[in-house]
Design an enzyme around this catalytic site. Structure first.
Site, short mmCIF file in Angstrom:
data_model
loop_
_atom_site.label_atom_id
_atom_site.label_comp_id
_atom_site.label_asym_id
_atom_site.label_seq_id
_atom_site.Cartn_x
_atom_site.Cartn_y
_atom_site.Cartn_z
CB SER A 102 37.55 12.13 18.32
OG SER A 102 38.52 11.41 18.77
CG ASP A 198 44.45 15.30 20.31
OD1 ASP A 198 43.77 14.75 21.04
OD2 ASP A 198 43.51 15.70 19.26
CG HIS A 228 40.34 14.31 22.04
ND1 HIS A 228 41.27 13.92 20.79
CD2 HIS A 228 39.95 13.44 21.73
CE1 HIS A 228 40.44 13.23 19.90
NE2 HIS A 228 39.31 12.65 20.79
#
Length: 251
Positions: A102, A198, A228
């Site tokens: 991320s 996601d 995610h």
């Protein structure tokens, strides 16, 4: 292999928590996500893999995250990038494979651009480059923007827990580190794993990063039903396979 732990002191006195496993070959370095820490499922799974495979591995917590010192609300992309560079400088010998999740995917790109000779390759999980400007700021309502202007902070709702503070400084600083639409001048093996389901990083956003990277050895994998976090056993297996693939690539 035994995992050691300690604290790296930054010039301003704040201490970053780290853990390290010794081994052979390029060091795999974990760069976690926004508000995550080095005790998460993927970071721990890589520690287990590194210990069994005899690979060197370093994980750490950014300023204001996990076991590290600092007020999270005072963190910025500049600061967290400096944390990653300090870890590479003080704890890693030779080249590194940056594994960024991320926000850690964005920081991995920024770190690799700063010291390309030290970076063997990148493995990115749901990378979120420019998330402050392109993913987070658009969520704000007029009331949120008014609160940010008045108090310098926006309390952003979270699906994973209580609302958390987003400072005006974080948003303004993040915009200065924007890397999209590119080009992203990286010329090293890159593997990107992205969930098609996601809710936080749209797969097209991660694909835009893949297309913006200058190098040719870039592989984008869409996991259609992936979320995610990509922390299911099958996702962890894909992550380890991607790391092993880039480790086999000459640099």
């Amino acid at each position: 292999m035994v995992e050691t732990a300690g604290f790296l002191e930054r010039p301003d006195g704040a201490k970053l928590a780290w853990r390290r496993i010794e081994g052979e070959g390029p060091t795999v370095v974990w760069l976690g996500g926004f508000r995550s820490d080095m005790a998460g499922t993927k970071a721990q799974a890589l520690a287990d893999w590194a210990a069994s495979a005899g690979r060197p591995y370093v994980r750490f917590d950014y300023f204001g995250h996990g076991e590290s010192e600092g007020d999270f609300a005072h963190g910025t992309i500049t600061r967290w990038r400096e944390d990653a560079l300090a870890v590479l400088d003080k704890l890693v010998m030779g080249q590194a494979v940056l594994v960024g999740s991320s926000m850690g995917g964005w920081l991995s790109c920024l770190t690799a651009a700063a010291i390309p000779d030290r970076i063997h390759s990148l493995v990115l999980i749901a990378p979120a480059p420019d998330f402050t400007e392109k993913l987070m700021a658009p969520e704000m309502t007029p009331a949120d923007r008014a609160a940010l202007e008045e108090a310098g902070v926006w309390w952003r709702p979270s699906e994973y827990g209580d609302p958390y503070p987003i400072s005006r400084n974080l948003l303004e600083d993040g915009a200065r580190w924007s890397i999209l639409p590119g080009p992203v001048n990286l010329d090293m093996p890159v593997r990107i794993l992205q969930g098609g389901a996601d809710p936080d990083v749209p797969w097209r956003h991660a694909l835009e990063l893949a297309q913006a990277i200058h190098g040719e050895d870039v592989v984008f994998t869409l996991i259609k039903d992936g979320d995610h976090r990509l922390s299911r056993p099958q996702d962890i297996a894909r992550l380890i396979a991607a790391i092993e693939e880039v480790l086999a690539s000459p640099r």
